[in-house]
Design a protein around this motif. Sequence first.
Motif, PDB file in Angstrom:
ATOM      1  N   TYR A   1       0.835  -1.184   0.000  1.00  0.00           N
ATOM      2  CA  TYR A   1       0.000   0.000   0.000  1.00  0.00           C
ATOM      3  C   TYR A   1       0.873   1.239   0.000  1.00  0.00           C
ATOM      4  O   TYR A   1       1.920   1.288   0.632  1.00  0.00           O
ATOM      5  CB  TYR A   1      -0.921   0.004   1.227  1.00  0.00           C
ATOM      6  CG  TYR A   1      -1.902  -1.130   1.197  1.00  0.00           C
ATOM      7  CD1 TYR A   1      -3.033  -1.067   0.402  1.00  0.00           C
ATOM      8  CD2 TYR A   1      -1.690  -2.283   1.939  1.00  0.00           C
ATOM      9  CE1 TYR A   1      -3.939  -2.117   0.356  1.00  0.00           C
ATOM     10  CE2 TYR A   1      -2.587  -3.334   1.895  1.00  0.00           C
ATOM     11  CZ  TYR A   1      -3.710  -3.236   1.105  1.00  0.00           C
ATOM     12  OH  TYR A   1      -4.595  -4.267   1.059  1.00  0.00           O
ATOM     13  N   ASP A   2       0.417   2.227  -0.686  1.00  0.00           N
ATOM     14  CA  ASP A   2       1.101   3.502  -0.756  1.00  0.00           C
ATOM     15  C   ASP A   2       0.740   4.301   0.496  1.00  0.00           C
ATOM     16  O   ASP A   2      -0.441   4.597   0.722  1.00  0.00           O
ATOM     17  CB  ASP A   2       0.663   4.243  -2.022  1.00  0.00           C
ATOM     18  CG  ASP A   2       1.330   5.588  -2.166  1.00  0.00           C
ATOM     19  OD1 ASP A   2       2.357   5.822  -1.502  1.00  0.00           O
ATOM     20  OD2 ASP A   2       0.823   6.405  -2.967  1.00  0.00           O
ATOM     21  N   PRO A   3       1.718   4.662   1.324  1.00  0.00           N
ATOM     22  CA  PRO A   3       1.415   5.416   2.542  1.00  0.00           C
ATOM     23  C   PRO A   3       0.718   6.744   2.248  1.00  0.00           C
ATOM     24  O   PRO A   3      -0.148   7.171   3.003  1.00  0.00           O
ATOM     25  CB  PRO A   3       2.785   5.651   3.185  1.00  0.00           C
ATOM     26  CG  PRO A   3       3.683   4.621   2.592  1.00  0.00           C
ATOM     27  CD  PRO A   3       3.144   4.331   1.241  1.00  0.00           C
ATOM     28  N   ALA A   4       1.065   7.388   1.148  1.00  0.00           N
ATOM     29  CA  ALA A   4       0.418   8.656   0.802  1.00  0.00           C
ATOM     30  C   ALA A   4      -1.066   8.438   0.496  1.00  0.00           C
ATOM     31  O   ALA A   4      -1.916   9.235   0.902  1.00  0.00           O
ATOM     32  CB  ALA A   4       1.120   9.295  -0.393  1.00  0.00           C
ATOM     33  N   GLU A   5      -1.374   7.351  -0.189  1.00  0.00           N
ATOM     34  CA  GLU A   5      -2.770   7.036  -0.490  1.00  0.00           C
ATOM     35  C   GLU A   5      -3.532   6.711   0.793  1.00  0.00           C
ATOM     36  O   GLU A   5      -4.667   7.139   0.973  1.00  0.00           O
ATOM     37  CB  GLU A   5      -2.838   5.851  -1.459  1.00  0.00           C
ATOM     38  CG  GLU A   5      -4.234   5.387  -1.787  1.00  0.00           C
ATOM     39  CD  GLU A   5      -5.018   6.355  -2.649  1.00  0.00           C
ATOM     40  OE1 GLU A   5      -6.215   6.101  -2.873  1.00  0.00           O
ATOM     41  OE2 GLU A   5      -4.461   7.368  -3.112  1.00  0.00           O
ATOM     42  N   THR A   6      -2.895   5.979   1.686  1.00  0.00           N
ATOM     43  CA  THR A   6      -3.519   5.657   2.967  1.00  0.00           C
ATOM     44  C   THR A   6      -3.807   6.929   3.755  1.00  0.00           C
ATOM     45  O   THR A   6      -4.891   7.086   4.315  1.00  0.00           O
ATOM     46  CB  THR A   6      -2.607   4.715   3.784  1.00  0.00           C
ATOM     47  OG1 THR A   6      -2.372   3.536   3.021  1.00  0.00           O
ATOM     48  CG2 THR A   6      -3.231   4.349   5.114  1.00  0.00           C
ATOM     49  N   GLU A   7      -2.860   7.846   3.773  1.00  0.00           N
ATOM     50  CA  GLU A   7      -3.039   9.110   4.498  1.00  0.00           C
ATOM     51  C   GLU A   7      -4.155   9.942   3.867  1.00  0.00           C
ATOM     52  O   GLU A   7      -4.980  10.534   4.567  1.00  0.00           O
ATOM     53  CB  GLU A   7      -1.727   9.905   4.504  1.00  0.00           C
ATOM     54  CG  GLU A   7      -1.801  11.217   5.241  1.00  0.00           C
ATOM     55  CD  GLU A   7      -2.160  11.095   6.710  1.00  0.00           C
ATOM     56  OE1 GLU A   7      -2.690  12.073   7.276  1.00  0.00           O
ATOM     57  OE2 GLU A   7      -1.910  10.031   7.315  1.00  0.00           O
ATOM     58  N   ARG A   8      -4.207   9.980   2.540  1.00  0.00           N
ATOM     59  CA  ARG A   8      -5.259  10.733   1.847  1.00  0.00           C
ATOM     60  C   ARG A   8      -6.635  10.170   2.197  1.00  0.00           C
ATOM     61  O   ARG A   8      -7.566  10.919   2.515  1.00  0.00           O
ATOM     62  CB  ARG A   8      -5.046  10.680   0.340  1.00  0.00           C
ATOM     63  CG  ARG A   8      -6.087  11.477  -0.461  1.00  0.00           C
ATOM     64  CD  ARG A   8      -5.961  11.238  -1.948  1.00  0.00           C
ATOM     65  NE  ARG A   8      -6.269   9.881  -2.341  1.00  0.00           N
ATOM     66  CZ  ARG A   8      -7.516   9.380  -2.461  1.00  0.00           C
ATOM     67  NH1 ARG A   8      -8.550  10.133  -2.200  1.00  0.00           N
ATOM     68  NH2 ARG A   8      -7.702   8.133  -2.842  1.00  0.00           N
ATOM     69  N   LEU A   9      -6.751   8.856   2.187  1.00  0.00           N
ATOM     70  CA  LEU A   9      -8.020   8.218   2.529  1.00  0.00           C
ATOM     71  C   LEU A   9      -8.401   8.480   3.985  1.00  0.00           C
ATOM     72  O   LEU A   9      -9.577   8.712   4.296  1.00  0.00           O
ATOM     73  CB  LEU A   9      -7.944   6.718   2.261  1.00  0.00           C
ATOM     74  CG  LEU A   9      -7.868   6.319   0.792  1.00  0.00           C
ATOM     75  CD1 LEU A   9      -7.576   4.827   0.668  1.00  0.00           C
ATOM     76  CD2 LEU A   9      -9.136   6.685   0.064  1.00  0.00           C
ATOM     77  N   ARG A  10      -7.396   8.478   4.884  1.00  0.00           N
ATOM     78  CA  ARG A  10      -7.669   8.769   6.298  1.00  0.00           C
ATOM     79  C   ARG A  10      -8.194  10.180   6.459  1.00  0.00           C
ATOM     80  O   ARG A  10      -9.162  10.428   7.182  1.00  0.00           O
ATOM     81  CB  ARG A  10      -6.403   8.563   7.138  1.00  0.00           C
ATOM     82  CG  ARG A  10      -6.653   8.698   8.649  1.00  0.00           C
ATOM     83  CD  ARG A  10      -5.359   8.764   9.432  1.00  0.00           C
ATOM     84  NE  ARG A  10      -4.511   9.866   9.061  1.00  0.00           N
ATOM     85  CZ  ARG A  10      -4.732  11.142   9.423  1.00  0.00           C
ATOM     86  NH1 ARG A  10      -5.784  11.453  10.142  1.00  0.00           N
ATOM     87  NH2 ARG A  10      -3.905  12.093   9.044  1.00  0.00           N
ATOM     88  N   ARG A  11      -7.564  11.158   5.770  1.00  0.00           N
ATOM     89  CA  ARG A  11      -8.015  12.555   5.859  1.00  0.00           C
ATOM     90  C   ARG A  11      -9.432  12.705   5.311  1.00  0.00           C
ATOM     91  O   ARG A  11     -10.258  13.404   5.912  1.00  0.00           O
ATOM     92  CB  ARG A  11      -7.069  13.476   5.089  1.00  0.00           C
ATOM     93  CG  ARG A  11      -5.768  13.760   5.813  1.00  0.00           C
ATOM     94  CD  ARG A  11      -4.998  14.907   5.165  1.00  0.00           C
ATOM     95  NE  ARG A  11      -4.864  14.777   3.729  1.00  0.00           N
ATOM     96  CZ  ARG A  11      -3.852  14.191   3.095  1.00  0.00           C
ATOM     97  NH1 ARG A  11      -2.853  13.677   3.791  1.00  0.00           N
ATOM     98  NH2 ARG A  11      -3.821  14.125   1.774  1.00  0.00           N
TER      99      ARG A  11
END
Length: 140
Positions: free
Chosen positions: A86-96
């Motif tokens: 998983y892309d950490p940036a994508e995970t962070e975007r989804l969390r936001r």
Amino acid sequence: MARNGDETGAGGESAGWLGHVCARLKAKVDEALDAVCDAPKVEGVAEAEKLARAVGVIARAAKAVAALEPRLAADSEEDEMGGRTYDPAETERLRRELEADCDRLDRLLEEKRAEAAERKRAKAAWAAGEDPEAPDRAPG
């Protein structure tokens, strides 16, 4: 002991092999397609039926080969332990996005609760014979 990906055809080496198989099968389907498309004009019902069967076989083969491609894309995303990367940036975007949605829902719930409380207060005032539209008066 075989990893999960080894048994299912997933994983690095298997994905490469599956890609090779897919490319070869595509070439063969293309050859069959060329043979059917380059055939002389069909004359007679028997030849038409034979051509229709060949077209159906090619169509099913093309569909089967095309079904391998999403699997290839999925296999290339797996890490050596057989799980997805998983892309950490994508995970962070989804969390936001999730937090923003939750905050918006919390605000809406507060507004609805405040509206319900106001309706309840107005109903109680009406039942008590007071004017619900009148501003609250301090006792005095």
